[in-house]
Design a protein around this motif. Structure first.
Motif, PDB file in Angstrom:
ATOM      1  N   HIS A   1       0.794   5.503  -2.046  1.00  0.00           N
ATOM      2  CA  HIS A   1       0.940   5.930  -3.227  1.00  0.00           C
ATOM      3  C   HIS A   1       1.649   7.444  -4.239  1.00  0.00           C
ATOM      4  O   HIS A   1       1.849   8.548  -3.213  1.00  0.00           O
ATOM      5  CB  HIS A   1      -0.367   7.172  -2.381  1.00  0.00           C
TER       6      HIS A   1
ATOM      7  N   PRO B   1      -2.984   2.408  -4.247  1.00  0.00           N
ATOM      8  CA  PRO B   1      -4.517   2.499  -4.326  1.00  0.00           C
ATOM      9  C   PRO B   1      -4.963   3.644  -5.165  1.00  0.00           C
ATOM     10  O   PRO B   1      -4.243   4.315  -5.560  1.00  0.00           O
ATOM     11  CB  PRO B   1      -4.660   2.218  -3.053  1.00  0.00           C
TER      12      PRO B   1
ATOM     13  N   HIS C   1       0.716  -1.006   0.033  1.00  0.00           N
ATOM     14  CA  HIS C   1       0.106   0.298   0.000  1.00  0.00           C
ATOM     15  C   HIS C   1       0.698   1.509   0.325  1.00  0.00           C
ATOM     16  O   HIS C   1       1.712   1.847   0.640  1.00  0.00           O
ATOM     17  CB  HIS C   1      -0.516  -0.045   1.264  1.00  0.00           C
TER      18      HIS C   1
ATOM     19  N   HIS D   1      -5.212  -2.375   6.224  1.00  0.00           N
ATOM     20  CA  HIS D   1      -4.354  -2.009   5.669  1.00  0.00           C
ATOM     21  C   HIS D   1      -3.840  -0.895   6.775  1.00  0.00           C
ATOM     22  O   HIS D   1      -5.266  -0.630   7.716  1.00  0.00           O
ATOM     23  CB  HIS D   1      -4.732  -1.224   4.359  1.00  0.00           C
TER      24      HIS D   1
ATOM     25  N   GLU E   1      -9.019   1.476  -1.820  1.00  0.00           N
ATOM     26  CA  GLU E   1      -8.903   1.222  -0.616  1.00  0.00           C
ATOM     27  C   GLU E   1     -10.296   1.758  -0.158  1.00  0.00           C
ATOM     28  O   GLU E   1     -11.069   2.032  -0.585  1.00  0.00           O
ATOM     29  CB  GLU E   1      -7.517   1.954   0.559  1.00  0.00           C
TER      30      GLU E   1
ATOM     31  N   ASP F   1       2.047   3.350   3.265  1.00  0.00           N
ATOM     32  CA  ASP F   1       0.504   4.479   2.846  1.00  0.00           C
ATOM     33  C   ASP F   1       1.545   6.082   2.762  1.00  0.00           C
ATOM     34  O   ASP F   1       0.942   6.467   3.175  1.00  0.00           O
ATOM     35  CB  ASP F   1       0.201   4.586   4.484  1.00  0.00           C
TER      36      ASP F   1
END
Ligand code: NI
Length: 256
Positions: free
Chosen positions: A12, A38, A10, A155, A95, A205
């Motif tokens: 971005h 995601p 995960h 997550h 997500e 993340d």
């Protein structure tokens, strides 16, 4: 993905602001890290689709994040379906989930949209990447009731060890991010130390939740190594063992 050192489940990376994206991708490549990116909204799933097509070692999820649940429509599902059909590097739904931390005023819409996306993931037999914040009970209840056959990943896990055990009972995987490196993250350290490795995944993340020693700066996908090292430390084992076990889990989840 099979030959990577770590799979970051995960990130971005397509949204980094302070770090040039090419640089962040090069840093990840240098450390042999594969990345799954995601989606969060109706628009950004098309960006993720393009982004993963253009970059080696990068895969994606399509889905609508709880904050944008009000924008979800039948058209969204059609778009998701067509992206998945045309891009084999889109390998999951995410997500998706529930977030009652910021705004609980449309909790019912969030639930409805979460359920629709679970059913969709089940139809296509794709894994679910789940965002759950201050909605632990509701998220588990919905998964228990509606999820039939999709592998589910919590997550950026932020619950207690007790909650982690509840998840694992249902076969849900626990993905751990940079917060585990924070000194005061007592609960998450307990989770990272004690859950079976067979249920653990790694992520960043990014651009949020930057691990130590870069806390305060923008996060990036290659920093997943600090997450891995910290977990190895807590468990009194090697980073290679954590990297390898979490990679094996990820490959299993995504059927690769
Ligand atoms: Ni995220």
């Amino acid at each position: 993905m099979q030959n990577s050192y770590i799979i970051n489940t995960h990130s971005h990376v397509n949204t980094l602001k302070q770090t040039p994206i090419d640089q962040a991708l090069a840093n990840a490549k240098e450390k042999n890290i594969s990345i799954i990116v995601p989606s969060s909204s109706n628009d950004d799933m098309f960006e993720v689709d393009e982004f993963v097509k253009q970059n080696d070692g990068i895969y994606g999820y399509v889905g609508v994040y709880p904050e944008f649940a009000k924008d979800f429509s039948d058209k969204t599902l059609l778009n998701m379906e067509s992206i998945i059909k045309n891009n084999p590097k889109i390998i999951g739904i995410g997500e998706v989930g529930l977030d009652f931390y910021w705004d609980k005023s449309f909790a019912d819409i969030q639930k409805e949209v979460f359920i629709k996306q679970i059913k969709f993931a089940n139809e296509l037999n794709l894994p679910l990447n789940i965002h759950c914040r201050d909605a632990y009970f509701d998220t588990l209840e919905i998964l228990k009731k509606y999820n039939k056959n999709s592998n589910a990943i919590m997550h950026c896990f932020s619950g207690s060890f007790e909650f982690a055990k509840e998840c694992i009972k249902l076969g849900i995987y626990i993905s751990i991010g940079g917060v585990v490196t924070f000194k005061n993250a007592v609960k998450l350290k307990e989770v990272a130390k004690n859950i079976p490795l067979e249920y653990m995944l790694l992520e960043t993340d990014d651009p949020y939740l930057t691990p130590v020693p870069y806390r305060g700066k923008e996060n990036q996908p290659s920093y997943v190594t600090y997450v891995c090292d910290e977990i190895a430390n807590l468990r009194n084992t090697s980073s290679e063992i954590v990297a390898n076990a979490t990679k094996t889990n990820t490959l299993k989840i995504f059927g690769r």
